[in-house]
Design a protein around this motif. Structure first.
Motif, PDB file in Angstrom:
ATOM      1  N   PHE A   4       1.230  -1.535   0.073  1.00  0.00           N
ATOM      2  CA  PHE A   4      -0.090  -0.053  -0.095  1.00  0.00           C
ATOM      3  C   PHE A   4       0.606   1.330  -0.102  1.00  0.00           C
ATOM      4  N   PRO A   5       0.961   1.858  -0.985  1.00  0.00           N
ATOM      5  CA  PRO A   5       1.291   3.352  -1.069  1.00  0.00           C
ATOM      6  C   PRO A   5       0.941   4.429  -0.147  1.00  0.00           C
ATOM      7  N   TYR A   6       1.799   5.434   0.141  1.00  0.00           N
ATOM      8  CA  TYR A   6       1.355   6.283   1.544  1.00  0.00           C
ATOM      9  C   TYR A   6       2.789   7.462   1.635  1.00  0.00           C
ATOM     10  N   VAL A   7       2.285   8.376   1.669  1.00  0.00           N
ATOM     11  CA  VAL A   7       3.824   9.491   2.406  1.00  0.00           C
ATOM     12  C   VAL A   7       2.916   9.357   4.290  1.00  0.00           C
ATOM     13  N   MET A   8       3.870   9.143   5.374  1.00  0.00           N
ATOM     14  CA  MET A   8       4.218   8.989   5.973  1.00  0.00           C
ATOM     15  C   MET A   8       4.831   9.976   6.724  1.00  0.00           C
ATOM     16  N   SER A   9       4.377  11.164   7.848  1.00  0.00           N
ATOM     17  CA  SER A   9       4.964  11.907   7.902  1.00  0.00           C
ATOM     18  C   SER A   9       4.976  12.633   9.482  1.00  0.00           C
ATOM     19  N   LEU A  10       5.909  12.951  10.859  1.00  0.00           N
ATOM     20  CA  LEU A  10       5.695  12.590  12.021  1.00  0.00           C
ATOM     21  C   LEU A  10       5.640  14.263  12.394  1.00  0.00           C
ATOM     22  N   HIS A  11       4.042  14.622  12.203  1.00  0.00           N
ATOM     23  CA  HIS A  11       4.472  15.871  13.160  1.00  0.00           C
ATOM     24  C   HIS A  11       4.253  16.545  14.319  1.00  0.00           C
ATOM     25  N   GLN A  12       6.260  17.299  14.899  1.00  0.00           N
ATOM     26  CA  GLN A  12       6.538  17.182  15.997  1.00  0.00           C
ATOM     27  C   GLN A  12       6.777  19.234  15.556  1.00  0.00           C
ATOM     28  N   ALA A  13       6.779  19.547  16.836  1.00  0.00           N
ATOM     29  CA  ALA A  13       6.913  21.112  17.256  1.00  0.00           C
ATOM     30  C   ALA A  13       8.093  21.556  16.329  1.00  0.00           C
ATOM     31  N   PRO A  14       8.848  22.733  16.801  1.00  0.00           N
ATOM     32  CA  PRO A  14       9.825  23.199  16.441  1.00  0.00           C
ATOM     33  C   PRO A  14      10.464  22.781  17.239  1.00  0.00           C
ATOM     34  N   THR A  15      12.580  23.287  17.418  1.00  0.00           N
ATOM     35  CA  THR A  15      12.843  22.400  18.206  1.00  0.00           C
ATOM     36  C   THR A  15      13.494  24.205  18.642  1.00  0.00           C
ATOM     37  N   ASP A  16      13.346  25.358  18.629  1.00  0.00           N
ATOM     38  CA  ASP A  16      13.569  26.362  18.541  1.00  0.00           C
ATOM     39  C   ASP A  16      13.659  27.349  19.957  1.00  0.00           C
ATOM     40  N   GLY A  17      13.411  26.215  20.671  1.00  0.00           N
ATOM     41  CA  GLY A  17      13.381  26.386  22.589  1.00  0.00           C
ATOM     42  C   GLY A  17      12.387  26.777  22.358  1.00  0.00           C
ATOM     43  N   GLY A  18      11.298  27.257  21.964  1.00  0.00           N
ATOM     44  CA  GLY A  18      10.116  27.792  22.445  1.00  0.00           C
ATOM     45  C   GLY A  18       9.177  26.864  23.713  1.00  0.00           C
ATOM     46  N   ASP A  19       8.060  27.590  23.796  1.00  0.00           N
ATOM     47  CA  ASP A  19       7.354  27.012  24.769  1.00  0.00           C
ATOM     48  C   ASP A  19       6.118  26.139  24.508  1.00  0.00           C
ATOM     49  N   TYR A  20       6.186  24.919  23.740  1.00  0.00           N
ATOM     50  CA  TYR A  20       4.824  24.600  22.883  1.00  0.00           C
ATOM     51  C   TYR A  20       4.225  23.402  23.126  1.00  0.00           C
ATOM     52  N   ASN A  21       3.874  23.433  24.828  1.00  0.00           N
ATOM     53  CA  ASN A  21       2.831  22.895  25.625  1.00  0.00           C
ATOM     54  C   ASN A  21       1.209  22.622  25.108  1.00  0.00           C
ATOM     55  N   PHE A  22       1.069  23.881  23.909  1.00  0.00           N
ATOM     56  CA  PHE A  22       0.528  23.407  23.581  1.00  0.00           C
ATOM     57  C   PHE A  22      -0.270  22.390  22.131  1.00  0.00           C
ATOM     58  N   TYR A  23       1.268  21.983  21.967  1.00  0.00           N
ATOM     59  CA  TYR A  23       1.213  21.095  20.497  1.00  0.00           C
ATOM     60  C   TYR A  23       0.908  19.860  20.400  1.00  0.00           C
ATOM     61  N   HIS A  24       0.546  19.065  20.370  1.00  0.00           N
ATOM     62  CA  HIS A  24       0.834  17.352  20.422  1.00  0.00           C
ATOM     63  C   HIS A  24       1.087  16.402  19.390  1.00  0.00           C
ATOM     64  N   PHE A  25       2.877  16.232  19.507  1.00  0.00           N
ATOM     65  CA  PHE A  25       3.293  14.933  18.334  1.00  0.00           C
ATOM     66  C   PHE A  25       1.797  13.690  18.071  1.00  0.00           C
ATOM     67  N   PHE A  26       2.220  13.708  16.431  1.00  0.00           N
ATOM     68  CA  PHE A  26       1.513  12.394  16.355  1.00  0.00           C
ATOM     69  C   PHE A  26       1.951  12.512  14.752  1.00  0.00           C
ATOM     70  N   ILE A  27       1.646  11.100  14.579  1.00  0.00           N
ATOM     71  CA  ILE A  27       2.181  10.653  12.583  1.00  0.00           C
ATOM     72  C   ILE A  27       0.895  10.764  12.238  1.00  0.00           C
ATOM     73  N   ALA A  28       1.278  11.287  10.979  1.00  0.00           N
ATOM     74  CA  ALA A  28      -0.087  10.910   9.405  1.00  0.00           C
ATOM     75  C   ALA A  28       0.485  10.337   8.672  1.00  0.00           C
ATOM     76  N   PHE A  29      -0.394  10.017   8.299  1.00  0.00           N
ATOM     77  CA  PHE A  29      -0.361   8.461   6.869  1.00  0.00           C
ATOM     78  C   PHE A  29      -1.771   9.339   5.880  1.00  0.00           C
ATOM     79  N   HIS A  30      -1.074   9.582   4.941  1.00  0.00           N
ATOM     80  CA  HIS A  30      -1.376  10.035   3.501  1.00  0.00           C
ATOM     81  C   HIS A  30      -1.492   8.905   2.005  1.00  0.00           C
TER      82      HIS A  30
END
Length: 358
Positions: free
Chosen positions: A280-306
């Motif tokens: 089965f073909p797909y694009v899978m990507s990991l959605h995670q916050a930036p790594t610039d030192g900011g406060d990202y407590n409101f963001y939720h990591f997830f993996i998406a398959f398209h």
């Protein structure tokens, strides 16, 4: 008293995509319309475990001239043809833009992860232990690259299948660590901030709660991880996999959560392959916050398959409404597609049956 009419879903309706802050048009009645356009040929051929001319197989020479080690599980290396690089020219050396146009250097690091030394395997066919190792590499690479002062974001992804432009079927993914944040993540950050301010809750936590309350679109769930076809899915077999605990980056996952994630990844990709008994073909990507030192407590990591296919031989093509109008048209019902995936095994890969009875 007459019975209330049954509520319809998936026919001429719009569903709000809270992460993208846009409406998705659901037109599921179009799925079986006559189709005389381009189709995708499914001509499976026997693929060996090793190919002498594959630049990702162990011991082979890559296009850049370096030779791969005789790796036994996974192998990470700097991309020989990166789209971003640390040697990008300084801003003052770039040709200046005029008027409203702007330009800046695209710096970063691009790496390749060979998931397995075996050329003929896919993520669905790897063991839970092997998938766990891949997740640990995502964690380590995000930590390593994200700690660099010139990096703002780390994107891990896998492109699988010729239809999404993959020229080499050897199981592998890529990592782009960049001095900018990709547009999709920027959209999700903005949506998450706005939702948090309005509701005093995190957006993705409420997305998970809504999926659990409905239940029809959940493909996998244990104590730590949940996988589902989102209510607002754009692609026919789009799937999100997420930790139930809110965390902004994959490196925050505990060892127990990583093991659960490995089980979820295997279960979902097995269901994909079992659906039409094909890779089965797909694009899978990991959605995670930036790594610039900011406060990202409101963001939720997830993996998406398209996945690009909406039928075994028909892809989802972007046309007038999507490209010209800017609104995505989904030709399928997320509930119906989730039901199809739930109807097939998430445990035994169809290749296992072939090997037992072939």
């Amino acid at each position: 008293m007459s019975a209330l009419p049954q509520k319809l879903h998936g026919i001429w309706e719009e569903r709000w995509h809270p992460l993208r802050e846009e409406w998705i048009v659901i037109a599921a009645h179009r799925q079986n319309r006559p189709w005389n356009g381009a189709t995708v040929a499914d001509t499976p051929i026997a693929v060996p475990a090793y190919l002498s001319d594959c630049y990702l197989c162990p011991g082979n020479r890559r296009t850049g001239g370096l030779v791969n080690p005789e790796y036994q599980t996974t192998f990470v290396f700097d991309n020989d043809h990166p789209c971003v690089g640390p040697a990008a020219p300084d801003e003052e050396l770039l040709e200046p833009a005029r008027g409203p146009n702007r330009v800046r250097a695209a710096r970063g690091h691009a790496r390749v992860i060979c998931f397995s030394p075996q050329h003929n395997l896919t993520l669905a066919e790897l063991s839970h232990t092997h998938i766990t190792e891949i997740i640990q590499i995502w964690q380590q690479q995000t930590t390593d690259l994200g700690n660099r002062s010139d990096i703002k974001h780390v994107l891990c992804f896998e492109n699988k299948g010729e239809i999404v432009g993959v020229s080499n079927p050897h199981p592998h993914g890529q990592i782009y660590a960049t001095n900018f944040v990709f547009k999709t993540i920027e959209q999700e950050l903005a949506a998450s901030i706005a939702y948090s301010h309005e509701h005093q809750r995190t957006l993705f936590t409420d997305i998970i709660a809504a999926e659990q309350a409905d239940g029809r679109r959940i493909l996998y769930e244990d104590e730590h991880i949940i996988a589902f076809v989102p209510y607002f899915a754009r692609y026919a077999y789009e799937v999100y996999i997420a930790p139930k605990r809110r965390l902004s980056h994959i490196f925050h996952m505990t060892d127990v959560e990583v093991i659960s994630l490995a089980h979820a990844l295997k279960a979902v990709t097995i269901r994909f392959d079992n659906l039409w008994q094909m890779s089965f073909p797909y694009v899978m990507s990991l959605h995670q916050a930036p790594t610039d030192g900011g406060d990202y407590n409101f963001y939720h990591f997830f993996i998406a398959f398209h996945p690009p296919l909406r039928r075994p031989d028909v892809a989802k093509f972007l046309a007038g409404p999507e490209i010209g109008g800017g609104n995505f048209i989904s030709d399928t019902s997320p509930e119906a597609k989730a039901a199809e995936l739930l109807a097939v095994s998430g445990i035994a890969h169809y290749h296992q049956a072939e090997r037992l009875h072939g």
